[in-house]
Design an enzyme around this catalytic site. Structure first.
Site, short mmCIF file in Angstrom:
data_model
loop_
_atom_site.label_atom_id
_atom_site.label_comp_id
_atom_site.label_asym_id
_atom_site.label_seq_id
_atom_site.Cartn_x
_atom_site.Cartn_y
_atom_site.Cartn_z
CD GLU A 1 -1.81 -2.27 1.77
OE1 GLU A 1 -0.77 -2.42 2.32
OE2 GLU A 1 -2.80 -3.07 1.50
CE1 TYR B 1 7.61 0.49 -2.94
CE2 TYR B 1 5.66 2.04 -2.85
CZ TYR B 1 6.79 1.22 -2.43
OH TYR B 1 6.98 1.67 -0.97
#
Ligand SMILES: CC(C)(COP(=O)(O)OP(=O)(O)OC[C@H]1O[C@@H](n2cnc3c(N)ncnc32)[C@H](O)[C@@H]1OP(=O)(O)O)[C@@H](O)C(=O)NCCC(=O)NCCS
Length: 148
Positions: free
Chosen positions: A108, A120
Site C-alpha cells: 500500500e 515502485y
C-alpha cells in the site's frame, strides 16, 4: 559506504519506532514489534546499515505466505535517499521472495507519495485498486501489485 542488510533484532526496536515515526509518520509500536519478532512466523524484519560504521540507512519488513507476499514497510533515511539504497533493498526483497517460491508482491502507498510511486513503478508495480481510508489519518491507499 558499505551497505548491508541483516535481520532486525529486539535491540533495534527503539530505533525502528523512532525512524518509523520520523519517516512514515506512523509505527507499529514497540509492543507490536516485539510480538512480531518473537511470535509471527509470517513476517520478517530487516535493517539496512553500514557494515563499518553501523550507521542506520533504512528498513524493510515483509509478510510472506507463499506464493503471496506483502511489503509492510520500506524506507531509506531522508539523508541517504536517491542514492540507490532503496533499489538495493527492493532487489534484496525480490531475491528473498523468489527463493521462498513467491510470485506475487503487494503493498500500500499513499497516492500523494509521488516519490514512492515512481520508485515502485520503476520495478514494475502497477496500481490495482484503492483502499478507502486505509491510513490512520484517513488518507486512502493505492494497492500496488507486482507479479514476478
Ligand atoms: C521510496 C524510497 C524507499 C526510495 O528509496 P531511494 O533510496 O531514494 O531510491 P533509489 O535511489 O534506489 O531510486 C530508485 C528509483 O526510484 C525512483 N525515485 C526514487 N525517489 C524518487 C523521487 N524523489 N522522485 C522521483 N522518482 C524517484 C527513480 O526512478 C529512481 O531512479 P533514478 O534515481 O535512477 O531516477 C525512499 O524515497 C523513501 O524511503 N521514502 C520515504 C518513505 C516512503 O515513502 N516509503 C514507502 C512507503 S509506501
Amino acid at each position: 559506504m558499505k551497505p548491508i542488510i541483516r535481520f532486525m533484532s529486539v535491540d533495534d526496536i527503539p530505533k525502528i519506532v523512532a525512524e518509523d515515526r520520523r519517516i512514515l509518520g506512523q509505527t507499529l509500536g514497540e509492543k507490536t514489534l516485539r510480538t512480531e519478532l518473537a511470535d509471527n512466523p509470517f513476517t520478517e524484519y530487516y535493517v539496512l546499515e553500514d557494515k563499518v560504521t553501523k550507521a542506520f540507512y533504512g528498513h524493510v519488513s515483509v509478510w510472506i505466505d507463499t506464493p503471496l507476499a506483502q511489503i509492510i514497510n520500506i524506507y531509506i533515511v531522508p539523508e541517504q535517499q536517491r542514492a540507490g539504497l532503496g533499489t538495493f533493498l527492493i532487489e534484496f526483497v525480490l531475491t528473498l521472495l523468489k527463493s521462498r517460491g513467491c510470485n506475487t508482491l503487494t503493498l500500500e502507498v499513499r497516492p500523494t507519495n509521488a516519490a514512492a510511486i515512481a520508485f515502485y513503478q520503476k520495478f514494475g508495480f502497477t496500481k490495482m485498486t484503492v483502499r478507502k481510508q486505509y491510513y490512520e489519518d484517513g488518507e486512502d491507499a493505492d494497492l500496488m501489485l507486482l507479479n514476478f
